[in-house]
Design a protein around this motif. Structure first.
Motif, PDB file in Angstrom:
ATOM      1  N   ASN A 238       0.835  -1.206   0.000  1.00  9.38           N
ATOM      2  CA  ASN A 238       0.000   0.000   0.000  1.00  9.38           C
ATOM      3  C   ASN A 238       0.870   1.256   0.000  1.00  9.38           C
ATOM      4  OD1 ASN A 238      -2.381  -1.455  -0.050  1.00  9.38           O
ATOM      5  ND2 ASN A 238      -2.712  -1.313   2.150  1.00  9.38           N
TER       6      ASN A 238
ATOM      7  N   ALA B 133       2.302   1.586  -3.421  1.00 13.21           N
ATOM      8  CA  ALA B 133       1.289   2.062  -4.370  1.00 13.21           C
ATOM      9  C   ALA B 133       1.071   3.562  -4.232  1.00 13.21           C
ATOM     10  CB  ALA B 133      -0.027   1.316  -4.160  1.00 13.21           C
TER      11      ALA B 133
ATOM     12  N   ALA C  78       2.024  -1.030 -12.261  1.00 13.87           N
ATOM     13  CA  ALA C  78       1.028  -2.100 -12.322  1.00 13.87           C
ATOM     14  C   ALA C  78       1.459  -3.329 -11.525  1.00 13.87           C
ATOM     15  CB  ALA C  78       0.752  -2.475 -13.779  1.00 13.87           C
TER      16      ALA C  78
ATOM     17  N   ARG D  98       0.394  -3.136  -7.972  1.00 12.04           N
ATOM     18  CA  ARG D  98      -1.045  -3.437  -7.832  1.00 12.04           C
ATOM     19  C   ARG D  98      -1.305  -4.941  -7.918  1.00 12.04           C
ATOM     20  NH1 ARG D  98      -3.503   1.183  -5.946  1.00 12.04           N
ATOM     21  NH2 ARG D  98      -2.495   2.950  -6.943  1.00 12.04           N
TER      22      ARG D  98
ATOM     23  N   GLN E   4      -0.378  -6.330  -4.648  1.00 15.78           N
ATOM     24  CA  GLN E   4      -1.424  -6.001  -3.664  1.00 15.78           C
ATOM     25  C   GLN E   4      -2.548  -7.023  -3.760  1.00 15.78           C
ATOM     26  OE1 GLN E   4      -2.317  -1.926  -4.912  1.00 15.78           O
ATOM     27  NE2 GLN E   4      -2.104  -1.295  -2.774  1.00 15.78           N
TER      28      GLN E   4
ATOM     29  N   ARG F 184     -10.364  -5.239  -7.155  1.00 14.47           N
ATOM     30  CA  ARG F 184     -10.153  -3.790  -7.324  1.00 14.47           C
ATOM     31  C   ARG F 184      -8.674  -3.468  -7.565  1.00 14.47           C
ATOM     32  NH1 ARG F 184     -14.697  -3.677  -4.118  1.00 14.47           N
ATOM     33  NH2 ARG F 184     -13.660  -3.838  -2.110  1.00 14.47           N
ATOM     34  N   ALA F 185      -7.788  -4.158  -6.860  1.00 11.79           N
ATOM     35  CA  ALA F 185      -6.355  -3.948  -7.078  1.00 11.79           C
ATOM     36  C   ALA F 185      -5.963  -4.368  -8.496  1.00 11.79           C
ATOM     37  CB  ALA F 185      -5.534  -4.711  -6.038  1.00 11.79           C
TER      38      ALA F 185
ATOM     39  N   ALA G 135      -7.057  -1.815 -10.914  1.00 10.27           N
ATOM     40  CA  ALA G 135      -6.117  -0.689 -10.905  1.00 10.27           C
ATOM     41  C   ALA G 135      -4.889  -1.028 -11.753  1.00 10.27           C
ATOM     42  CB  ALA G 135      -5.706  -0.332  -9.475  1.00 10.27           C
ATOM     43  N   ALA G 136      -4.399  -2.259 -11.650  1.00 10.56           N
ATOM     44  CA  ALA G 136      -3.256  -2.685 -12.476  1.00 10.56           C
ATOM     45  C   ALA G 136      -3.624  -2.631 -13.950  1.00 10.56           C
ATOM     46  CB  ALA G 136      -2.819  -4.092 -12.083  1.00 10.56           C
TER      47      ALA G 136
END
Length: 119
Positions: A33, A36, A43, A46, A49, A64-65, A68-69
């Motif tokens: 985190n 990030a 990416a 993420r 994560q 969701r992670a 984001a990637a």
């Protein structure tokens, strides 16, 4: 991202992976985190994560992670594969199949595919 930024992100990922292997998913997620927030356009951070979140069975957060990637790199093959696997685990087979189809569309040629992913 600068070379220094990439190196710092890779160091954070390495530290987090060591923590994950030692069973400290919460600590690994904290490291990721922080990475990030420092490297918001990485990416791979993420993706890792998502791996930590998946270990903690926080599957919607893991998706969701991965989203984001994929927002950073829509052709991130490993992120697509991971997202498909998590959606399968979440009992969303149709959505998982669509994601897997997208992954197959961009999959590297067999001779370029890492051995661990060939099956």
């Amino acid at each position: 991202m600068t070379t220094e930024g990439k190196d710092a992100a890779r160091q954070a990922i390495g530290k987090a992976l060591s923590m994950l292997h030692a069973g400290d998913a919460i600590g690994a997620l904290d490291v990721l985190n922080q990475a990030a927030s420092t490297h918001p356009h990485d990416a791979e951070v993420r993706l890792q994560q998502a791996a930590a979140l998946r270990t903690m069975d926080r599957l919607p957060d893991a998706v969701r992670a991965l989203d984001a990637a994929l927002a950073i790199d829509p052709y991130f093959f490993l992120a697509l594969l991971s997202k498909g696997a998590i959606l399968e685990r979440m009992a969303q087979p149709r959505l998982a199949a669509r994601i897997y189809r997208d992954a197959l569309d961009i999959a590297p040629r067999p001779e370029q595919t890492p051995a661990a992913l060939q099956s």
